[in-house]
Scaffold this motif. Sequence first.
Motif, mmCIF file in Angstrom:
data_model
loop_
_atom_site.group_PDB
_atom_site.id
_atom_site.type_symbol
_atom_site.label_atom_id
_atom_site.label_comp_id
_atom_site.label_asym_id
_atom_site.label_seq_id
_atom_site.Cartn_x
_atom_site.Cartn_y
_atom_site.Cartn_z
ATOM 1 N N PHE A 288 0.802 -1.220 0.000
ATOM 2 C CA PHE A 288 0.000 0.000 0.000
ATOM 3 C C PHE A 288 0.839 1.278 0.000
ATOM 4 O O PHE A 288 0.539 2.206 -0.738
ATOM 5 N N PHE A 289 1.847 1.329 0.843
ATOM 6 C CA PHE A 289 2.664 2.530 0.984
ATOM 7 C C PHE A 289 3.731 2.583 -0.109
ATOM 8 O O PHE A 289 4.143 1.543 -0.633
ATOM 9 N N THR A 290 4.197 3.788 -0.397
ATOM 10 C CA THR A 290 5.322 3.924 -1.323
ATOM 11 C C THR A 290 6.609 3.672 -0.543
ATOM 12 O O THR A 290 6.619 3.694 0.699
ATOM 13 N N ALA A 291 7.693 3.461 -1.249
ATOM 14 C CA ALA A 291 8.979 3.216 -0.588
ATOM 15 C C ALA A 291 9.386 4.410 0.275
ATOM 16 O O ALA A 291 10.001 4.240 1.335
ATOM 17 N N ALA A 292 9.031 5.602 -0.165
ATOM 18 C CA ALA A 292 9.402 6.814 0.569
ATOM 19 C C ALA A 292 8.591 7.006 1.843
ATOM 20 O O ALA A 292 9.042 7.674 2.773
ATOM 21 N N THR A 293 7.392 6.421 1.909
ATOM 22 C CA THR A 293 6.517 6.663 3.068
ATOM 23 C C THR A 293 6.389 5.462 4.004
ATOM 24 O O THR A 293 5.852 5.614 5.100
ATOM 25 N N LEU A 294 6.894 4.301 3.599
ATOM 26 C CA LEU A 294 6.683 3.089 4.399
ATOM 27 C C LEU A 294 7.326 3.186 5.780
ATOM 28 O O LEU A 294 6.681 2.899 6.791
ATOM 29 N N SER A 295 8.578 3.594 5.860
ATOM 30 C CA SER A 295 9.259 3.665 7.165
ATOM 31 C C SER A 295 8.618 4.705 8.078
ATOM 32 O O SER A 295 8.415 4.463 9.267
ATOM 33 N N SER A 296 8.288 5.863 7.500
ATOM 34 C CA SER A 296 7.631 6.905 8.301
ATOM 35 C C SER A 296 6.254 6.439 8.758
ATOM 36 O O SER A 296 5.848 6.687 9.897
ATOM 37 N N GLY A 297 5.545 5.764 7.870
ATOM 38 C CA GLY A 297 4.230 5.242 8.223
ATOM 39 C C GLY A 297 4.313 4.212 9.331
ATOM 40 O O GLY A 297 3.496 4.209 10.258
ATOM 41 N N MET A 298 5.328 3.340 9.249
ATOM 42 C CA MET A 298 5.497 2.321 10.285
ATOM 43 C C MET A 298 5.832 2.974 11.629
ATOM 44 O O MET A 298 5.302 2.566 12.666
ATOM 45 N N LEU A 299 6.687 3.994 11.594
ATOM 46 C CA LEU A 299 7.045 4.687 12.835
ATOM 47 C C LEU A 299 5.820 5.362 13.454
ATOM 48 O O LEU A 299 5.570 5.229 14.663
ATOM 49 N N LEU A 300 5.042 6.059 12.655
ATOM 50 C CA LEU A 300 3.817 6.690 13.161
ATOM 51 C C LEU A 300 2.849 5.651 13.699
ATOM 52 O O LEU A 300 2.242 5.835 14.760
ATOM 53 N N TRP A 301 2.682 4.558 12.970
ATOM 54 C CA TRP A 301 1.775 3.487 13.391
ATOM 55 C C TRP A 301 2.198 2.937 14.749
ATOM 56 O O TRP A 301 1.374 2.750 15.641
ATOM 57 N N ARG A 302 3.492 2.704 14.921
ATOM 58 C CA ARG A 302 3.974 2.131 16.186
ATOM 59 C C ARG A 302 3.808 3.114 17.340
ATOM 60 O O ARG A 302 3.453 2.726 18.456
ATOM 61 N N ILE A 303 4.069 4.378 17.060
ATOM 62 C CA ILE A 303 3.889 5.397 18.105
ATOM 63 C C ILE A 303 2.428 5.454 18.542
ATOM 64 O O ILE A 303 2.132 5.476 19.738
ATOM 65 N N ILE A 304 1.525 5.448 17.581
ATOM 66 C CA ILE A 304 0.094 5.563 17.901
ATOM 67 C C ILE A 304 -0.439 4.303 18.574
ATOM 68 O O ILE A 304 -1.152 4.378 19.573
ATOM 69 N N THR A 305 -0.101 3.119 18.042
ATOM 70 C CA THR A 305 -0.721 1.889 18.529
ATOM 71 C C THR A 305 -0.023 1.273 19.732
ATOM 72 O O THR A 305 -0.606 0.427 20.402
ATOM 73 N N TYR A 306 1.203 1.669 20.008
ATOM 74 C CA TYR A 306 1.891 1.074 21.149
ATOM 75 C C TYR A 306 2.318 2.132 22.163
ATOM 76 O O TYR A 306 1.873 2.121 23.294
ATOM 77 N N TYR A 307 3.158 3.041 21.751
ATOM 78 C CA TYR A 307 3.730 3.975 22.708
ATOM 79 C C TYR A 307 2.702 4.954 23.262
ATOM 80 O O TYR A 307 2.726 5.277 24.450
ATOM 81 N N LEU A 308 1.788 5.423 22.432
ATOM 82 C CA LEU A 308 0.746 6.324 22.914
ATOM 83 C C LEU A 308 -0.161 5.622 23.924
ATOM 84 O O LEU A 308 -0.532 6.198 24.949
ATOM 85 N N CYS A 309 -0.480 4.351 23.655
ATOM 86 C CA CYS A 309 -1.284 3.561 24.604
ATOM 87 C C CYS A 309 -0.511 3.340 25.904
ATOM 88 O O CYS A 309 -1.085 3.374 26.997
ATOM 89 N N PHE A 310 0.784 3.106 25.779
ATOM 90 C CA PHE A 310 1.636 2.896 26.949
ATOM 91 C C PHE A 310 1.643 4.143 27.834
ATOM 92 O O PHE A 310 1.444 4.062 29.045
ATOM 93 N N VAL A 311 1.844 5.306 27.219
ATOM 94 C CA VAL A 311 1.860 6.564 27.973
ATOM 95 C C VAL A 311 0.479 6.834 28.580
ATOM 96 O O VAL A 311 0.374 7.249 29.736
ATOM 97 N N GLY A 312 -0.578 6.589 27.804
ATOM 98 C CA GLY A 312 -1.933 6.764 28.331
ATOM 99 C C GLY A 312 -2.195 5.866 29.531
ATOM 100 O O GLY A 312 -2.824 6.280 30.506
ATOM 101 N N GLY A 313 -1.702 4.633 29.477
ATOM 102 C CA GLY A 313 -1.845 3.711 30.595
ATOM 103 C C GLY A 313 -1.102 4.189 31.829
ATOM 104 O O GLY A 313 -1.599 4.075 32.958
ATOM 105 N N LEU A 314 0.099 4.732 31.622
ATOM 106 C CA LEU A 314 0.864 5.277 32.753
ATOM 107 C C LEU A 314 0.116 6.435 33.412
ATOM 108 O O LEU A 314 0.046 6.523 34.642
ATOM 109 N N ILE A 315 -0.443 7.305 32.592
ATOM 110 C CA ILE A 315 -1.193 8.447 33.132
ATOM 111 C C ILE A 315 -2.421 7.955 33.894
ATOM 112 O O ILE A 315 -2.698 8.413 35.005
#
Length: 162
Positions: free
Chosen positions: A109-136
């Motif tokens: 789905f993603f282009t070569a130029a956007t795949l890594s950035s998309g994966m980083l954003l996805w991981r931040i939103i689906t894992y790290y943001l949930c982790f921080v929300g849980g801590l709060i």
Amino acid sequence: RLLSKMRILKNPQNTRDKVEEQLKLFRAGNKLYDKSYVMQILNVVLTLVQLLFYFLVPYFIYRSFRLEGASVLLMTAASAYVYAISSLIPLPGGSGAAEGSFYLLFTLFFTAATLSSGMLLWRIITYYLCFVGGLIAMSVVKKKNTSEKKAVRSSRKDQDAA
């Protein structure tokens, strides 16, 4: 017993009593849940909604890069596969497996130029943001429980003084 002999657990009887009390509360909660079909249906519906939003995150990231052409249904299915694959690996957050499967599946789905950035954003939103929300959330609950315990202690002192 082993933990008390190793001096990791200072008061084994007190700990055993606390565990038994929590198990009683868990059993009582399960009995109430078993009797409430409305609660069970609500639980299933809310879980499905939660998973749907979770699975839609890659699609919204895809669209945020102004990419078009991919089916929302296919991207949701790919996201569900990523979730299933990363759940098979018993690591916190499926580390490595989640990123690897995302990279492999979303190259469709993603282009070569956007795949890594998309994966980083996805991981931040689906894992790290949930982790921080849980801590709060946990810090708020802990503060609430601490203030409630203080109120109970002070009322006990007042009753003892009277």
